[in-house]
Design a protein around this motif. Sequence first.
Motif, PDB file in Angstrom:
ATOM      1  N   ASP A   1      58.397  71.453  45.140  1.00  8.77           N
ATOM      2  CA  ASP A   1      58.620  70.238  44.379  1.00  8.77           C
ATOM      3  C   ASP A   1      57.318  69.427  44.416  1.00  8.77           C
ATOM      4  O   ASP A   1      56.399  69.726  45.193  1.00  8.77           O
ATOM      5  CB  ASP A   1      59.823  69.449  44.883  1.00  8.77           C
ATOM      6  N   LEU A   2      57.216  68.439  43.539  1.00  4.63           N
ATOM      7  CA  LEU A   2      55.971  67.686  43.406  1.00  4.63           C
ATOM      8  C   LEU A   2      55.516  67.034  44.708  1.00  4.63           C
ATOM      9  O   LEU A   2      54.331  67.151  45.055  1.00  4.63           O
ATOM     10  CB  LEU A   2      56.087  66.649  42.282  1.00  4.63           C
ATOM     11  N   PRO A   3      56.391  66.367  45.473  1.00  4.42           N
ATOM     12  CA  PRO A   3      55.913  65.762  46.726  1.00  4.42           C
ATOM     13  C   PRO A   3      55.284  66.785  47.679  1.00  4.42           C
ATOM     14  O   PRO A   3      54.218  66.536  48.246  1.00  4.42           O
ATOM     15  CB  PRO A   3      57.163  65.123  47.328  1.00  4.42           C
ATOM     16  N   ALA A   4      55.911  67.947  47.828  1.00  8.92           N
ATOM     17  CA  ALA A   4      55.373  68.976  48.729  1.00  8.92           C
ATOM     18  C   ALA A   4      54.053  69.526  48.202  1.00  8.92           C
ATOM     19  O   ALA A   4      53.099  69.723  48.971  1.00  8.92           O
ATOM     20  CB  ALA A   4      56.391  70.105  48.901  1.00  8.92           C
ATOM     21  N   LEU A   5      53.984  69.762  46.902  1.00  4.62           N
ATOM     22  CA  LEU A   5      52.761  70.294  46.302  1.00  4.62           C
ATOM     23  C   LEU A   5      51.608  69.312  46.459  1.00  4.62           C
ATOM     24  O   LEU A   5      50.512  69.694  46.887  1.00  4.62           O
ATOM     25  CB  LEU A   5      52.992  70.605  44.821  1.00  4.62           C
ATOM     26  N   LEU A   6      51.841  68.035  46.140  1.00  4.62           N
ATOM     27  CA  LEU A   6      50.770  67.038  46.267  1.00  4.62           C
ATOM     28  C   LEU A   6      50.302  66.887  47.714  1.00  4.62           C
ATOM     29  O   LEU A   6      49.099  66.845  47.968  1.00  4.62           O
ATOM     30  CB  LEU A   6      51.240  65.679  45.739  1.00  4.62           C
ATOM     31  N   ASP A   7      51.248  66.806  48.641  1.00  8.90           N
ATOM     32  CA  ASP A   7      50.861  66.699  50.055  1.00  8.90           C
ATOM     33  C   ASP A   7      50.017  67.900  50.466  1.00  8.90           C
ATOM     34  O   ASP A   7      49.013  67.755  51.166  1.00  8.90           O
ATOM     35  CB  ASP A   7      52.093  66.585  50.956  1.00  8.90           C
ATOM     36  N   ARG A   8      50.403  69.100  50.022  1.00  9.57           N
ATOM     37  CA  ARG A   8      49.673  70.323  50.396  1.00  9.57           C
ATOM     38  C   ARG A   8      48.262  70.323  49.820  1.00  9.57           C
ATOM     39  O   ARG A   8      47.287  70.534  50.552  1.00  9.57           O
ATOM     40  CB  ARG A   8      50.423  71.572  49.941  1.00  9.57           C
ATOM     41  N   VAL A   9      48.115  70.090  48.514  1.00  7.88           N
ATOM     42  CA  VAL A   9      46.772  70.180  47.927  1.00  7.88           C
ATOM     43  C   VAL A   9      45.876  69.045  48.425  1.00  7.88           C
ATOM     44  O   VAL A   9      44.678  69.259  48.641  1.00  7.88           O
ATOM     45  CB  VAL A   9      46.796  70.270  46.377  1.00  7.88           C
ATOM     46  N   LEU A  10      46.434  67.857  48.637  1.00  3.61           N
ATOM     47  CA  LEU A  10      45.629  66.762  49.175  1.00  3.61           C
ATOM     48  C   LEU A  10      45.204  67.043  50.614  1.00  3.61           C
ATOM     49  O   LEU A  10      44.068  66.763  50.996  1.00  3.61           O
ATOM     50  CB  LEU A  10      46.383  65.430  49.071  1.00  3.61           C
TER      51      LEU A  10
END
Length: 110
Positions: free
Chosen positions: A89-98
């Motif tokens: 999901d978007l929150p997990a993806l953003l946290d990972r790439v950041l």
Amino acid sequence: MTQAASQASYNAAIEETLIAIEDALDNCDVDMDYERADAVLTIVLEDNGTQVILSRQSAVQELWVAARSGGYHLSFENPGWKCTTTGEDLPALLDRVLTEQQGSAVALGL
């Protein structure tokens, strides 16, 4: 649902999402800056100058995330955005790439 209603729902979801991300960035302890031009949100990690870019893709009704690790396409699946390739999901993806680009943990709390 009509195409116009569907497009309106998509646009509302994008706007709500980008505002939530901006709010999360404002409250994050990591030194990041962001700039928004229409429906393109550019996040700059101040420590190393790298960027993560989120952009609206109206023709396919997706939200795209461009990061150093690759490009990700997300479609809106109630209750949120889901990556079509990783399943994140978007929150997990953003946290990972950041986190990957920062080199230390980033949790936006979306």
